[in-house]
Every structure is written in structure tokens, then in C-alpha cells.
Design an enzyme around this catalytic site. Structure first.
Site, PDB file in Angstrom:
ATOM      1  CD  GLU A 115      98.211 -25.160  27.450  1.00 55.37           C
ATOM      2  OE1 GLU A 115      98.586 -25.984  27.953  1.00 55.37           O
ATOM      3  OE2 GLU A 115      98.902 -24.138  27.240  1.00 55.37           O
ATOM      4  CG  HIS A 138      95.276 -21.502  30.587  1.00 52.70           C
ATOM      5  ND1 HIS A 138      96.213 -20.703  31.470  1.00 52.70           N
ATOM      6  CD2 HIS A 138      95.750 -21.235  29.352  1.00 52.70           C
ATOM      7  CE1 HIS A 138      97.204 -20.481  30.822  1.00 52.70           C
ATOM      8  NE2 HIS A 138      96.940 -20.579  29.613  1.00 52.70           N
ATOM      9  CG  HIS A 140      96.925 -15.386  29.189  1.00 47.38           C
ATOM     10  ND1 HIS A 140      97.201 -15.507  27.941  1.00 47.38           N
ATOM     11  CD2 HIS A 140      97.358 -16.738  29.580  1.00 47.38           C
ATOM     12  CE1 HIS A 140      97.411 -16.504  27.365  1.00 47.38           C
ATOM     13  NE2 HIS A 140      97.406 -17.243  28.368  1.00 47.38           N
ATOM     14  CD  GLU A 168      85.210  -9.543  49.664  1.00 48.07           C
ATOM     15  OE1 GLU A 168      86.265  -9.244  49.792  1.00 48.07           O
ATOM     16  OE2 GLU A 168      84.104  -9.081  49.808  1.00 48.07           O
ATOM     17  CG  HIS A 209     101.564 -18.866  30.177  1.00 47.24           C
ATOM     18  ND1 HIS A 209     102.033 -19.894  29.447  1.00 47.24           N
ATOM     19  CD2 HIS A 209     100.370 -18.609  29.931  1.00 47.24           C
ATOM     20  CE1 HIS A 209     101.110 -20.252  28.505  1.00 47.24           C
ATOM     21  NE2 HIS A 209      99.942 -19.507  28.883  1.00 47.24           N
TER      22      HIS A 209
END
Length: 271
Positions: A115, A138, A140, A168, A209
Site C-alpha cells: 500500500e 491504514h 481494519h 468528541e 475493508h
């Protein structure tokens, strides 16, 4: 001074461990990159030599000469803290923008995450709106991903849901949430789509994803993801309790929050 003892390595070890412990990075899921200036590296003797060179697969000339600390492809976040010199590498983008020179790490032959082009595209996009941009992460987050299956993939709707789950949320991500269509990860196409959203948002959902988030340092970026996921968890809990919301944070209260904390809420998402 050895680079292994740097604040950057302490930060990346801490963030990857906490992210894995939170359940956001199963197996080799997740990656992070931190932009580091040449001046910040001047006291480290073990980063001077170029050890290997990687083909980037796209033109990153806009960040030519910049250094990035980035996790390796196929590597597990849970292992970074115990084997950082194998699972993390410090690379410098070459002047032609098409390659990255390895200056430290990846000692067992690893390469930057698949990535990495997407990371670089997001760094480039964010630097145009935020000169303090340093980190792309990145991972999950479970509840955030689950929402991409059960909720309409509409940026306004999703952002409003998350804003209204806790005070928040609006303070931490007043721009709201960007969303791209489901796309195959590790391609330049998904990188370009993500970077296009980064001109407006600090958080982008990859449906089914995960999440891409950016910030000025690892703590801020991790905290951004943490806040988004907490809001998604509250929403998930509400749905598990029947989904009947009797009261929530109103739009007027959201505007008051923004004013009180000196942030600018995305006016397109407020009524």
C-alpha cells in the site's frame, strides 16, 4: 546515535502494538508510514548508506528527496515491537520520483507495504492542504467496517451518524468521513481514489475493508481512528439494543460544539 533508539521507532512500535491489541490488524492487515525530515536524521549515523532500491510503480516526484518510515509488506503489526529492524524500513524517494532507496531496516529482505504508493499519494494530497502532514495509517476497525455493510455509503449520512454518537466526534473529525467505492487494495487506482478524498477529509472509509487516516504525528492519527471506531461501536451497541434512539445530539448542539472547540464543521453535512 542509532536509529533504533529514535522517537520515530518508539512511536511506530507503540502504535502498531496498540492497533493490533485493539483487534484492528489481524495477521498482516494494516500499515503505517511516517514522513521524516532530513534534518531530523542528521544525528543518526546508521542511515547514511543506501542498502537497496525499490521500484515504486508510480511517479512520486512531488515528495522526491523525502524520507518515510514504513512498515513492510506481509508483516504483522503484532511483531513490529519485537523485530523492528526486520518489519520496518526507512526509505528516501529518489529524485526521479520512481524509486525508493532503503537507508535502514528490512534487514531480512523485506520491502515496503504494497500500500506504499497509496500512502505516498495520500501524503502528497494532504501536504497541499496541511504542511504539518506526517502520518498515514491504514487498519481494519471492526465496527467501522461493519457499518459499511449495513449503512448507505453516503458521506453525509455516515458522518452525521458518527458525529451524533459522542461529543468528541465532531471535534476530532469536523470534516466528516470520506468514502470511496469498494476497490481492489494495493493498486494505483485505489490510491488515486483515496488521495482525491484526502484533499477534503482526514479519514477515508474503504468499504468492507478498513480505514485510511492521516495526521501530524502517530498519536494524533491513532487517536483519530480510535475516535471514529468508538463512535461506530456506540452505534453498533445501539443497534444491538434495538436501534430505537430516543434522544441524540442535535444539529444546533453540533454547531455549539464546533464553536466551543474552535473547529469548522463541514457545513454540507449540517442541517
Amino acid at each position: 546515535m542509532k536509529f533504533i533508539d529514535s522517537k520515530f521507532m518508539r512511536d511506530i512500535c507503540n502504535v502498531t502494538k496498540q492497533s493490533y491489541d485493539n483487534g484492528w490488524d489481524e495477521r498482516n492487515g494494516g500499515n503505517i508510514s511516517i514522513r521524516i525530515t532530513e534534518d531530523e536524521l542528521k544525528d543518526f549515523d546508521d542511515v547514511k548508506e543506501v542498502k537497496r532500491t525499490f521500484d515504486l510503480g508510480f511517479d512520486a516526484k512531488e515528495v522526491a528527496g523525502q524520507y518515510f518510515l514504513v512498515t513492510g509488506t506481509g508483516r504483522y503489526f503484532r511483531n513490529v515491537i519485537s523485530r523492528p529492524t526486520e518489519d520496518v524500513g526507512l526509505v528516501k524517494i529518489t529524485e526521479d520520483g520512481k524509486h525508493a532507496d532503503l537507508h535502514w531496516g528490512y534487514e531480512d529482505g523485506a520491502k515496503p507495504t504494497s500500500e506504499f504508493p497509496t500512502h505516498l499519494m495520500s501524503h502528497i494530497a494532504r501536504l497541499k492542504t496541511d504542511k504539518n502532514q506526517r502520518v498515514v495509517m491504514h487498519c481494519h476497525p471492526t465496527n467501522f467496517i461493519a457499518m459499511s455493510f449495513t449503512q448507505t455509503l453516503d458521506e453525509k449520512r455516515l458522518s452525521r451518524i458518527l458525529w451524533k454518537m459522542q461529543a468528541e466526534s465532531l471535534v476530532v473529525f469536523p470534516e466528516g468521513i470520506g468514502i470511496i467505492p469498494y476497490m481492489t487494495p494495493g493498486t494505483n487506482e485505489i490510491g488515486e481514489a483515496t488521495a482525491a478524498k484526502m484533499s477534503e477529509f482526514k479519514v477515508v472509509m474503504w468499504p468492507h475493508h478498513g480505514i485510511f487516516a492521516v495526521g501530524s504525528d502517530p498519536d494524533e492519527t491513532f487517536g483519530l481512528i480510535e475516535t471514529v471506531e468508538k463512535a461506530a461501536l456506540i452505534f453498533t451497541t445501539i443497534q444491538a439494543q434495538g436501534g430505537n434512539i430516543l434522544q441524540d445530539i442535535t444539529d444546533e448542539e453540533l454547531k455549539e460544539l464546533a464553536q466551543a472547540f474552535g473547529v469548522t464543521a463541514n457545513s454540507k453535512f449540517l442541517k
